[in-house]
Design a protein around this motif. Structure first.
Motif, short mmCIF file in Angstrom:
data_model
loop_
_atom_site.label_atom_id
_atom_site.label_comp_id
_atom_site.label_asym_id
_atom_site.label_seq_id
_atom_site.Cartn_x
_atom_site.Cartn_y
_atom_site.Cartn_z
N LEU A 12 20.30 19.50 -6.49
CA LEU A 12 19.12 19.76 -7.30
C LEU A 12 19.28 18.88 -8.53
O LEU A 12 20.41 18.73 -9.03
CB LEU A 12 19.04 21.22 -7.72
CG LEU A 12 18.81 22.24 -6.64
CD1 LEU A 12 18.83 23.64 -7.23
CD2 LEU A 12 17.50 21.99 -5.91
N PHE A 13 18.17 18.32 -9.04
CA PHE A 13 18.32 17.46 -10.21
C PHE A 13 17.06 17.45 -11.04
O PHE A 13 15.96 17.78 -10.58
CB PHE A 13 18.69 16.03 -9.79
CG PHE A 13 17.55 15.23 -9.23
CD1 PHE A 13 16.88 14.30 -10.02
CD2 PHE A 13 17.13 15.40 -7.92
CE1 PHE A 13 15.82 13.55 -9.50
CE2 PHE A 13 16.08 14.66 -7.40
CZ PHE A 13 15.42 13.73 -8.19
N ILE A 14 17.24 17.06 -12.29
CA ILE A 14 16.14 16.78 -13.21
C ILE A 14 16.40 15.41 -13.79
O ILE A 14 17.50 15.13 -14.28
CB ILE A 14 16.05 17.83 -14.34
CG1 ILE A 14 15.77 19.22 -13.78
CG2 ILE A 14 14.99 17.42 -15.36
CD1 ILE A 14 15.80 20.33 -14.82
N ARG A 15 15.40 14.54 -13.70
CA ARG A 15 15.51 13.19 -14.27
C ARG A 15 14.87 13.18 -15.65
O ARG A 15 13.78 13.70 -15.85
CB ARG A 15 14.84 12.16 -13.38
CG ARG A 15 14.85 10.76 -14.03
CD ARG A 15 14.50 9.68 -13.08
NE ARG A 15 15.64 9.54 -12.15
CZ ARG A 15 15.66 8.69 -11.14
NH1 ARG A 15 14.62 7.93 -10.89
NH2 ARG A 15 16.71 8.62 -10.34
N LYS A 16 15.57 12.55 -16.59
CA LYS A 16 15.07 12.40 -17.95
C LYS A 16 15.22 10.95 -18.39
O LYS A 16 16.18 10.28 -18.02
CB LYS A 16 15.85 13.29 -18.93
CG LYS A 16 15.67 14.78 -18.72
CD LYS A 16 14.29 15.21 -19.12
CE LYS A 16 14.12 16.71 -19.04
NZ LYS A 16 12.78 17.14 -19.34
N ARG A 17 14.27 10.48 -19.18
CA ARG A 17 14.37 9.17 -19.84
C ARG A 17 14.85 9.46 -21.25
O ARG A 17 14.21 10.21 -22.00
CB ARG A 17 13.00 8.49 -19.86
CG ARG A 17 13.06 7.10 -20.43
CD ARG A 17 12.60 6.10 -19.37
NE ARG A 17 12.68 4.76 -19.87
CZ ARG A 17 13.52 3.86 -19.40
NH1 ARG A 17 14.33 4.18 -18.42
NH2 ARG A 17 13.56 2.65 -19.88
N LEU A 18 16.02 8.92 -21.62
CA LEU A 18 16.73 9.34 -22.83
C LEU A 18 17.29 8.17 -23.62
O LEU A 18 17.46 7.07 -23.10
CB LEU A 18 17.93 10.21 -22.45
CG LEU A 18 17.72 11.43 -21.60
CD1 LEU A 18 19.06 11.93 -21.08
CD2 LEU A 18 17.03 12.50 -22.41
N ASP A 83 10.16 20.47 -13.22
CA ASP A 83 10.85 19.17 -13.19
C ASP A 83 11.98 19.12 -12.18
O ASP A 83 12.57 18.07 -11.97
CB ASP A 83 11.43 18.86 -14.57
CG ASP A 83 10.36 18.61 -15.63
OD1 ASP A 83 9.23 18.24 -15.26
OD2 ASP A 83 10.67 18.78 -16.82
N ILE A 84 12.31 20.24 -11.57
CA ILE A 84 13.47 20.29 -10.67
C ILE A 84 13.09 19.73 -9.30
O ILE A 84 12.11 20.15 -8.70
CB ILE A 84 14.01 21.73 -10.53
CG1 ILE A 84 14.39 22.28 -11.90
CG2 ILE A 84 15.20 21.75 -9.58
CD1 ILE A 84 14.78 23.75 -11.90
N GLU A 85 13.90 18.78 -8.84
CA GLU A 85 13.71 18.16 -7.52
C GLU A 85 15.00 18.28 -6.73
O GLU A 85 16.04 18.63 -7.27
CB GLU A 85 13.33 16.69 -7.68
CG GLU A 85 12.04 16.46 -8.46
CD GLU A 85 11.74 14.98 -8.61
OE1 GLU A 85 11.48 14.34 -7.58
OE2 GLU A 85 11.78 14.49 -9.75
N ALA A 86 14.91 17.95 -5.45
CA ALA A 86 16.08 17.91 -4.58
C ALA A 86 16.18 16.53 -3.97
O ALA A 86 15.17 15.86 -3.74
CB ALA A 86 15.98 18.96 -3.49
#
Length: 159
Positions: A12-18, A83-86
């Motif tokens: 499971l993941f959340i992508r962020k632009r940081l 925002d959670i994806e797999a």
């Protein structure tokens, strides 16, 4: 420095632009969201947190993408929200070292020696790097164990 291949795994993941300075606060928020989803599902955690950076910058003025990932087992689709994806992390050919200590020392005592050794060995970076949190006791703890992984090209990845 060690060279190794990691095995594929579902996360499971959340992508962020940081920016680099945003990683700490974003990791707290993303890990809480993912853990809350796991607590409400029948998914099972199968490994430690992975923070995956794509084209990690060499300055604090450049944005980059980061995935906050937790390996899990079970059918994810019915539980995904917001925002959670797999996804499945593919196998990963990498140069790696293990850092132990507080996060303030991670770059000087973890990243810099590994990058220097990779440069000395003429390793070609792929642009993907990972931090795998094998033991986390808080940002100031001497008991933290973080594996640093830099993707390296092989002859087969050049074609």
């Amino acid at each position: 420095m060690h060279i190794k291949h990691t095995s594929p795994s579902q996360v499971l993941f959340i992508r962020k632009r940081l920016y680099i300075s945003d990683v700490g606060p974003a990791s707290v928020d993303c890990s809480r969201q993912i853990q809350d989803l796991i607590d409400r599902s029948n998914l099972h955690v199968t490994g430690p947190w992975h923070f995956i950076a794509y084209h990690f910058p060499q300055d604090d003025q450049t944005e980059f993408d980061m995935d906050f990932c937790l390996p899990v087992a079970g059918e994810c689709d019915e539980f995904l929200k917001g925002d959670i994806e797999a996804k499945c992390l593919s196998d990963f050919h990498c140069a790696t070292c293990v850092f132990e200590g507080p996060l303030d020392d991670l770059f000087v005592k973890g990243y810099q020696p590994l990058l220097q050794e990779m440069k000395d060995e003429d390793c070609r970076l792929t642009g993907e790097s990972r931090e795998v949190y094998h033991n986390w006791c808080g940002p100031d703890s001497d008991k933290n164990v973080v594996e640093i992984q830099f993707g390296v090209q092989t002859d087969t990845t050049l074609s």
